[in-house]
Design an enzyme around this catalytic site. Structure first.
Site, PDB file in Angstrom:
ATOM      1  CG  ASP A 291      -2.002  -1.045   1.124  1.00 29.26           C
ATOM      2  OD1 ASP A 291      -2.337  -1.440  -0.006  1.00 29.26           O
ATOM      3  OD2 ASP A 291      -2.500  -1.490   2.178  1.00 29.26           O
TER       4      ASP A 291
ATOM      5  NE  ARG B 141      -8.723  -2.356   3.621  1.00 28.20           N
ATOM      6  CZ  ARG B 141      -8.648  -3.332   4.519  1.00 28.20           C
ATOM      7  NH1 ARG B 141      -8.628  -3.051   5.809  1.00 28.20           N
ATOM      8  NH2 ARG B 141      -8.585  -4.573   4.139  1.00 28.20           N
TER       9      ARG B 141
END
Lengths: 407, 407
Positions: free
Chosen positions: B143, B190
């Site tokens: 991420d 996310r």
């Protein structure tokens, strides 16, 4: 006078369909004494009907042709155009007039079942009308479902992609090996389970994941599946299961159709999902265990990262062999691969009657599937293992694979 | 007396988290004058609490350690175990008693935000109680959302996988270029859009697909999206759009929530699936065009086919640097990468206070996102391009990548 050559691609692409295009074009360009211009049809027979074609020779001079060999997708563009069954249809004289306009003597079509249907119809129309244009089919499909050939170029690279990706997913899934989980991998092949079967090659040792493999060649029972999963979870923490997108119950109803029955979004519209997603929800609900589903999707047919050296070589050779056969007068034929030896593995190239091949489907033999319907036998492994051998180094630019594209 | 070393892995894996494990273990084993036994925690701190650990030295002798370097997943197994906020909790003396039992002097934890939280708590507890055990965090996450470091090992390989796979999908999607289509690619991340932004690297030329890229750093409007798609389809036949799994509307409601109920994991994160699938159905219904959605899924973090040479080198070096820092007396620190030069790209290794890092999140800067919210700027490209350079040859067996695994 030398006749011209035309080549096209049709149906869904594979990682090596352009290698076969390379084989046809390279071989034809190298026989300038026999052939005139080498044309490519843009978007297959449908594009050709609209006058869309290109001269392939400049690609050879610019080095683009070499790059095409390891480029996924269909360089010339594809179509899903089905010629009419009735050879009296007006499209046939129209097409043959265009062939005549471009002085075409040799027609090559790279594709699967539907493409072979096109080759069959055109060659039969030629025979009927006394045309001497030669029509040759060059096989490709990741589904491996063409009959009269040991396997189909495109399948080995897709199988290698599936096997290596499933091996990676198994590694990833085992990370929380102190918690129980189920991972469901959905693999392409609606009616033929060859590609799903290839996931068996991912096993690193006897008893390794994927523990269960479900092909569309057998009937799938949701209750039996849940029982198998539940039992396996008693001894294996992280279960990986591979399913074909086309698994179906004993009435032939696809598992994904069950999903479409129940999946409704908050606007009241049906959410269309796959078999894997449906089973993910089923296992979650019924067994209360952590579940994930993964759809390998188009990467199976377009990844250039797991090209099989064997496949690439055979795809090029199939195209080149087609050119030789056409020159020797063959027409209405598909190039076929015959396994000549097992150890070391070798293939011979031959031709088969395209009319016998088209609209047929070769599925995984029943005796290559275990009796409980959730695995493949050693016979499949012996068949598939040689096909995925050999690495291919794809040209790179700026850290990424370099691909050819039509400008 | 020489103290022992213990190393663990935590959170979701990356393609190079084992390279960092290799870095720690290799460096520690090569300093036998300073360190005693080098232990690995099985399933992180959670497994360690249950007495699960292994001696790493035999792996070096058997050659397995070398193989670990290019094996995806977490070789030692992972966990998502959150230590209590209250340092008075009984788990802390229990843990430190175990550290004492195994004569641990050096603790290395390879992971992302939550793992750095563990390092922070353990080092603060050590400080509070006068323990001289040194706690070092080694960063990993696809991420790329850790602060105080230029980037995070694991991100470059995931970015390279995303960019090359999207380039392949674009090639595949253009095959029926005589028919209009939309392909939606759903990418992990996310809250931070780094990985989705990496899809911009897939473009072969200016104006190439993916035409639109939507990050979770901006609000997503379904109506604006539909308008953008509709307009683009007037000039581009085959549109490829990349979206983050975490795109959300102006109220912070995730797009996937419009279709799905969402669960919550044990860190309080929302479980996300299906933004791509939801938009696929939306576009199909509203624009009546052919749409496909592709979820890149766990392959983004576990594919070994697109390892970045830069990433692999930095992941190993981060682990090794951590060992050096611990030996020099540092504790409560995370290894950080500082970009030292742009052309040629180089990095320096340094340490940062892990307590500042944990529970923070670095997102893509707003000025690296175009004003219309559907693309990234050249600044992002300049940042990301050096990270995906360099190829890695993964050992093969029988045509497939060869991976290490715990027996």
């Amino acid at each position: 006078m030398k006749k011209n050559v035309i080549v096209g691609q049709s149906g869904g692409p594979t990682a090596v369909i352009n290698a076969s295009l390379y084989g046809v074009v390279y071989e034809a360009l190298n026989r300038e004494d026999s052939f005139g211009t080498v044309y490519g049809m843009i978007n297959g027979i449908e594009g050709f009907l609209n006058g869309k074609l290109m001269d392939m020779k400049p690609l050879d001079k610019s080095g683009e042709l070499e790059l095409i060999k390891t480029t996924p997708g269909s360089y010339l563009g594809s179509c899903r155009y089905k010629l009419p069954e009735n050879l009296e249809d007006a499209v046939y004289p129209l097409l043959f007039q265009k062939f005549s306009d471009y002085k075409i003597g040799y027609f090559f079509y790279i594709g699967g079942n539907d493409s072979m249907d096109t080759v069959s119809k055109l060659s039969r129309y030629a025979q009927k009308t006394g045309s001497d244009i030669r029509f040759i089919g060059v096989p490709k499909t990741i589904d491996n479902d063409l009959i009269l050939t040991d396997h189909t170029p495109g399948f080995p690279s897709a199988a290698k992609y599936v096997a290596s990706t499933v091996r990676e997913i198994v590694t990833d899934a085992s990370v929380y090996d102190n918690k129980k989980s189920v991972t469901i991998v959905e693999i392409m092949g609606r009616h033929a389970g060859w590609l799903t079967a290839a996931s068996a090659l991912a096993r690193k040792y006897k008893g390794d994941n994927p523990l269960f493999i479900y092909l569309p060649e057998t009937n799938f029972s949701q209750e039996a599946f849940l029982k198998q999963i539940e039992k396996a979870l008693r001894t294996t923490s992280n279960l990986v299961v591979c399913i074909s997108e086309g698994i179906h119950d004993e009435h032939g109803k696809f598992v994904c159709e069950f999903a479409n029955d129940v999946g409704v979004d908050n606007f009241g519209h049906k959410m269309l999902t796959g078999s894997g997603k449906y089973l993910e929800n089923l296992v979650k609900e019924r067994l209360g265990v952590k579940v994930r589903s993964i759809e390998l999707n188009v990467c199976q047919r377009c990844s250039s990262s797991m090209l099989s050296g064997t496949d690439l070589k055979e795809a090029v050779a199939s195209g080149a062999y087609g050119v030789k056969c056409a020159l020797e007068g063959e027409s209405g034929k598909m190039i076929a691969l015959k396994r000549a030896a097992e150890d070391p593995y070798t293939v011979d190239y031959t031709t088969e009657d395209v009319t016998l091949i088209c609209n047929q489907e070769k599925t995984v033999p029943t005796d290559w599937i275990t009796k409980d319907g959730c695995d493949v036998t050693e016979a499949f492994i012996r068949y598939a293992q040689p096909l995925i051998q050999g690495e291919v180094s794809v040209p790179k630019e700026n850290g990424l694979p370099r691909f050819a594209y039509r400008r």
